[in-house]
Write a protein that holds these residues in place. Structure first.
Motif, PDB file in Angstrom:
ATOM      1  N   GLU A 175      -0.305  11.478   5.166  1.00 54.83           N
ATOM      2  CA  GLU A 175      -0.334  11.013   3.779  1.00 54.83           C
ATOM      3  C   GLU A 175      -1.105   9.700   3.669  1.00 54.83           C
ATOM      4  OE1 GLU A 175       2.949  11.391   1.061  1.00 54.83           O
ATOM      5  OE2 GLU A 175       4.197  12.282   2.637  1.00 54.83           O
ATOM      6  N   VAL A 176      -0.956   8.849   4.663  1.00 53.31           N
ATOM      7  CA  VAL A 176      -1.669   7.572   4.674  1.00 53.31           C
ATOM      8  C   VAL A 176      -3.175   7.795   4.710  1.00 53.31           C
ATOM      9  CG1 VAL A 176      -2.225   5.637   6.204  1.00 53.31           C
ATOM     10  CG2 VAL A 176       0.144   6.073   5.574  1.00 53.31           C
ATOM     11  N   VAL A 177      -3.627   8.717   5.567  1.00 51.51           N
ATOM     12  CA  VAL A 177      -5.062   8.984   5.663  1.00 51.51           C
ATOM     13  C   VAL A 177      -5.594   9.514   4.335  1.00 51.51           C
ATOM     14  CG1 VAL A 177      -6.839  10.382   6.794  1.00 51.51           C
ATOM     15  CG2 VAL A 177      -4.989   9.366   8.141  1.00 51.51           C
ATOM     16  N   ALA A 178      -4.836  10.402   3.694  1.00 58.21           N
ATOM     17  CA  ALA A 178      -5.251  10.918   2.389  1.00 58.21           C
ATOM     18  C   ALA A 178      -5.353   9.787   1.373  1.00 58.21           C
ATOM     19  CB  ALA A 178      -4.274  11.990   1.910  1.00 58.21           C
ATOM     20  N   ARG A 179      -4.382   8.883   1.404  1.00 56.10           N
ATOM     21  CA  ARG A 179      -4.391   7.741   0.487  1.00 56.10           C
ATOM     22  C   ARG A 179      -5.586   6.833   0.770  1.00 56.10           C
ATOM     23  NH1 ARG A 179      -3.402   5.556  -4.385  1.00 56.10           N
ATOM     24  NH2 ARG A 179      -2.591   3.424  -4.270  1.00 56.10           N
ATOM     25  N   TYR A 180      -5.879   6.607   2.037  1.00 55.79           N
ATOM     26  CA  TYR A 180      -7.012   5.758   2.416  1.00 55.79           C
ATOM     27  C   TYR A 180      -8.318   6.354   1.900  1.00 55.79           C
ATOM     28  CZ  TYR A 180     -10.219   3.142   5.455  1.00 55.79           C
ATOM     29  OH  TYR A 180     -11.235   2.355   5.935  1.00 55.79           O
ATOM     30  N   MET A 181      -8.475   7.659   2.058  1.00 55.43           N
ATOM     31  CA  MET A 181      -9.705   8.303   1.626  1.00 55.43           C
ATOM     32  C   MET A 181      -9.857   8.287   0.108  1.00 55.43           C
ATOM     33  SD  MET A 181     -11.235   8.940   4.388  1.00 55.43           S
ATOM     34  CE  MET A 181     -12.614   9.920   3.769  1.00 55.43           C
ATOM     35  N   GLU A 182      -8.730   8.222  -0.603  1.00 52.56           N
ATOM     36  CA  GLU A 182      -8.774   8.164  -2.070  1.00 52.56           C
ATOM     37  C   GLU A 182      -9.031   6.753  -2.590  1.00 52.56           C
ATOM     38  OE1 GLU A 182      -4.929   9.552  -3.078  1.00 52.56           O
ATOM     39  OE2 GLU A 182      -5.354  11.672  -2.640  1.00 52.56           O
ATOM     40  N   THR A 183      -8.898   5.766  -1.715  1.00 54.96           N
ATOM     41  CA  THR A 183      -9.029   4.367  -2.145  1.00 54.96           C
ATOM     42  C   THR A 183     -10.148   3.677  -1.369  1.00 54.96           C
ATOM     43  OG1 THR A 183      -7.214   3.787  -0.622  1.00 54.96           O
ATOM     44  CG2 THR A 183      -6.625   4.202  -2.922  1.00 54.96           C
ATOM     45  N   HIS A 184      -9.805   3.027  -0.292  1.00 53.82           N
ATOM     46  CA  HIS A 184     -10.789   2.258   0.483  1.00 53.82           C
ATOM     47  C   HIS A 184     -11.896   3.141   1.046  1.00 53.82           C
ATOM     48  CE1 HIS A 184      -8.028  -1.093   0.147  1.00 53.82           C
ATOM     49  NE2 HIS A 184      -7.062  -0.314   0.619  1.00 53.82           N
ATOM     50  N   GLY A 185     -11.548   4.368   1.408  1.00 56.85           N
ATOM     51  CA  GLY A 185     -12.532   5.270   1.988  1.00 56.85           C
ATOM     52  C   GLY A 185     -13.608   5.709   1.015  1.00 56.85           C
ATOM     53  N   ARG A 186     -13.455   5.395  -0.262  1.00 57.92           N
ATOM     54  CA  ARG A 186     -14.451   5.791  -1.247  1.00 57.92           C
ATOM     55  C   ARG A 186     -15.732   4.963  -1.152  1.00 57.92           C
ATOM     56  NH1 ARG A 186     -12.556   7.528  -7.030  1.00 57.92           N
ATOM     57  NH2 ARG A 186     -14.638   8.422  -6.782  1.00 57.92           N
ATOM     58  N   VAL A 187     -15.752   4.006  -0.240  1.00 58.32           N
ATOM     59  CA  VAL A 187     -17.012   3.275  -0.022  1.00 58.32           C
ATOM     60  C   VAL A 187     -18.123   4.233   0.402  1.00 58.32           C
ATOM     61  CG1 VAL A 187     -15.956   1.051   0.512  1.00 58.32           C
ATOM     62  CG2 VAL A 187     -16.335   2.712   2.364  1.00 58.32           C
TER      63      VAL A 187
END
Length: 209
Positions: A62-74
């Motif tokens: 779930e954390v990885v999914a959240r990261y990709m939806e937020t910070h990972g959007r770079v």
């Protein structure tokens, strides 16, 4: 009667954000259950943790999914076909470097560093979310280079996979540099230099775009 965990008294989205910062800072292996319990909702019991997330591995996914939806959007520019391919790669690399060096965030990138040291078992499913995230970025870089060839920006004989891999290597390499406090202008200079490889493969008569 078996005792069950007390009802969740924390905001689940905030709990995932709290866990995200821990996994990002320490990696999967070093982020212990005790650390997670202490950080989430100001402190929760083990039964509450398991009732909410099922397991540390499930929470990590779930954390990885959240990261990709937020910070990972770079890395979103890699998938924006309104951008010229070279511009898309330059934008993604620059945005990622700025995020990874941000003093308000853990240094480096969760996708690059989150499971270092956790590959002891070949069939382990723990690194899978990050492998999938890295594969998506790899595909985005390759798509940009391939699009550059198709548009005539790059010479037809350009090795698309090799050039994309150079950019992927730099992107992944930013993480340990950021953790070692290499200054952002130095990393940005490296990005500019790497992009000259694109320029060196330009199709005859094309200018840098």
């Amino acid at each position: 009667m078996a005792q069950v965990g007390r009802p969740r008294s924390f905001d689940r989205t905030q709990a995932i954000d709290d866990a995200l910062l821990l996994f990002w800072r320490y990696g999967y292996e070093a982020t212990s259950l005790s650390r997670l319990k202490a950080a989430i909702g100001g402190g929760i019991t083990a039964p509450s943790f398991y009732a909410a997330f099922g397991s540390k591995e499930a929470l990590f996914k779930e954390v990885v999914a959240r990261y990709m939806e937020t910070h990972g959007r770079v890395n979103d520019p890699l998938f924006d076909e309104a951008l010229a391919p070279r511009e898309a790669i330059a934008s993604a690399l620059g945005r990622s470097a700025r995020m990874q060096c941000d003093e308000q965030l853990p240094k480096g990138c969760l996708v690059a560093l989150g499971t270092l040291g956790s590959y002891a078992e070949e069939d382990s499913s723990i690194p899978l979310p990050l492998r999938e995230a890295r594969a998506r970025i790899r595909q985005g870089l390759l798509a940009c280079v391939s699009r550059g060839i198709a548009r005539g920006d790059l010479a037809e004989d350009t090795d698309a996979r090799a050039l994309a891999t150079v950019f992927e290597g730099l992107l992944l390499g930013i993480s340990p540099m950021a953790r070692d406090r290499v200054e952002l202008p130095v990393i940005e200079g490296a990005i500019a230099l790497a992009l000259t490889l694109w320029d060196g493969h330009q199709a005859p008569g094309r200018s840098v775009v």
